[in-house]
Design a protein around this motif. Sequence first.
Motif, PDB file in Angstrom:
ATOM      1  N   ASP A  81      -0.090   0.439  -9.311  1.00  0.00           N
ATOM      2  CA  ASP A  81       0.188   1.097  -8.038  1.00  0.00           C
ATOM      3  C   ASP A  81       0.984   2.373  -8.285  1.00  0.00           C
ATOM      4  OD1 ASP A  81      -1.035  -1.097  -6.987  1.00  0.00           O
ATOM      5  OD2 ASP A  81       0.746  -1.894  -5.956  1.00  0.00           O
ATOM      6  N   ASP A  83       2.931   4.560  -6.454  1.00  0.00           N
ATOM      7  CA  ASP A  83       3.610   4.554  -5.155  1.00  0.00           C
ATOM      8  C   ASP A  83       4.398   5.828  -4.918  1.00  0.00           C
ATOM      9  OD1 ASP A  83       2.732   1.957  -4.900  1.00  0.00           O
ATOM     10  OD2 ASP A  83       4.655   1.049  -5.430  1.00  0.00           O
ATOM     11  N   THR A  85       6.192   7.212  -1.027  1.00  0.00           N
ATOM     12  CA  THR A  85       6.135   7.210   0.427  1.00  0.00           C
ATOM     13  C   THR A  85       6.168   8.628   0.969  1.00  0.00           C
ATOM     14  OG1 THR A  85       8.534   7.000   0.608  1.00  0.00           O
ATOM     15  CG2 THR A  85       7.281   4.957   0.569  1.00  0.00           C
ATOM     16  N   THR A 119      -1.303   6.287  -3.671  1.00  0.00           N
ATOM     17  CA  THR A 119      -1.067   6.744  -2.302  1.00  0.00           C
ATOM     18  C   THR A 119      -1.484   8.214  -2.190  1.00  0.00           C
ATOM     19  OG1 THR A 119       1.214   7.516  -2.629  1.00  0.00           O
ATOM     20  CG2 THR A 119       0.914   5.187  -2.075  1.00  0.00           C
ATOM     21  N   HIS A 144      -4.148   3.240  -1.755  1.00  0.00           N
ATOM     22  CA  HIS A 144      -2.925   2.466  -1.524  1.00  0.00           C
ATOM     23  C   HIS A 144      -2.209   2.966  -0.280  1.00  0.00           C
ATOM     24  CE1 HIS A 144       0.107  -0.361  -2.528  1.00  0.00           C
ATOM     25  NE2 HIS A 144       0.942   0.427  -3.186  1.00  0.00           N
ATOM     26  N   SER A 145      -2.983   3.552   0.627  1.00  0.00           N
ATOM     27  CA  SER A 145      -2.515   4.170   1.878  1.00  0.00           C
ATOM     28  C   SER A 145      -2.092   5.605   1.608  1.00  0.00           C
ATOM     29  CB  SER A 145      -1.365   3.390   2.538  1.00  0.00           C
ATOM     30  OG  SER A 145      -0.112   3.683   1.924  1.00  0.00           O
ATOM     31  N   HIS A 148       2.407   4.893   2.167  1.00  0.00           N
ATOM     32  CA  HIS A 148       3.077   3.705   1.639  1.00  0.00           C
ATOM     33  C   HIS A 148       4.008   3.093   2.675  1.00  0.00           C
ATOM     34  CE1 HIS A 148       5.187   1.018  -1.309  1.00  0.00           C
ATOM     35  NE2 HIS A 148       3.948   0.945  -1.773  1.00  0.00           N
ATOM     36  N   PRO A 192       0.370  -1.690   1.152  1.00  0.00           N
ATOM     37  CA  PRO A 192       1.727  -1.490   0.637  1.00  0.00           C
ATOM     38  C   PRO A 192       2.534  -2.785   0.747  1.00  0.00           C
ATOM     39  CG  PRO A 192       1.087   0.384   1.960  1.00  0.00           C
ATOM     40  CD  PRO A 192      -0.003  -0.635   2.121  1.00  0.00           C
ATOM     41  N   HIS A 246       2.838  -1.217 -11.951  1.00  0.00           N
ATOM     42  CA  HIS A 246       3.177   0.041 -11.278  1.00  0.00           C
ATOM     43  C   HIS A 246       3.086   1.228 -12.216  1.00  0.00           C
ATOM     44  CE1 HIS A 246       4.822  -3.001  -8.548  1.00  0.00           C
ATOM     45  NE2 HIS A 246       4.653  -2.093  -7.600  1.00  0.00           N
TER      46      HIS A 246
END
Length: 287
Positions: A81, A83, A85, A119, A144-145, A148, A192, A246
């Motif tokens: 992932d 990640d 946000t 993301t 993954h959006s 996040h 998420p 990750h």
Amino acid sequence: MILPARRAPRVRRPLAACVLAAALLASLAACGGPAPKAHPTHPTPSAPSRPPTLAPGPGGLTPVFHSAARARDKTVALTFDADMTADQGDRAASGEHFDNPELITTLRRLKVPSTVFMTGRWAEEYPAQARAIGRDPLFEVANHSYSHYAFTGDCYGLPTVAPDRMAADVERAFTAFRAAGVPDPMPYFRFPGGCYDQRALRALGATGVTAVQWDVVSGDAFATDADAVARQVLDGVRAGSVVVMHCTRSAAPVTEEAIRTIVPELRAKGFRFVKVSELIGSGPAGS
């Protein structure tokens, strides 16, 4: 010195025979020319195959894949992932690293096919890395959006996406991937935090994605002991497993080190690394 090639003398053929011949074959025979060859028939290129997905659930609910629970061969999918946000731009600008290029380099060196759940915000922050991963046949990029943000309430303290914005958030991530130069993002989505409910599955039904969870938690998030992460993965993997890890240095600083233990040990046990798409396409899946 290279001399110019001499021009070959013209050969005069009977004009009448060439002009008056009724058919091409007769004309060429009279003129001493070769019989025409049939052009080879080239098959029409087939349309590129679509990535395998699961059938929607009742009422069009987004299907969920956890592992190929009944896999006959010892395959395993490592997933990472990436990640970031939507509100972490200032932290990245101040020097926090949400990427992990050393991990990607190690996966390439060890020749490990992998799926990176990215993301949209990560792709915007690291477009060159997103493009390089997306164009490398060793990897596949999945969704993954964009932000996040969580798709349910009470999901590890993450901000939440409003139900009427969930599908748009997923589509915005796909748009960010293409803008970064990722040519073929996969139709797979990871919630998420792994948090979802019936409302979220219903909201994403129109996007056509297959949600991808996991059956092995690596424990690499915020871990400081690479050996402990490796042991947790090695103890948990079964044929057809999906491992969640990750690709963020700041949140998972020992993942690359753990991979250097995980990969050779699983190979020594007879496991073969595959992308999520191969697991989904291999047959019945666990859910």
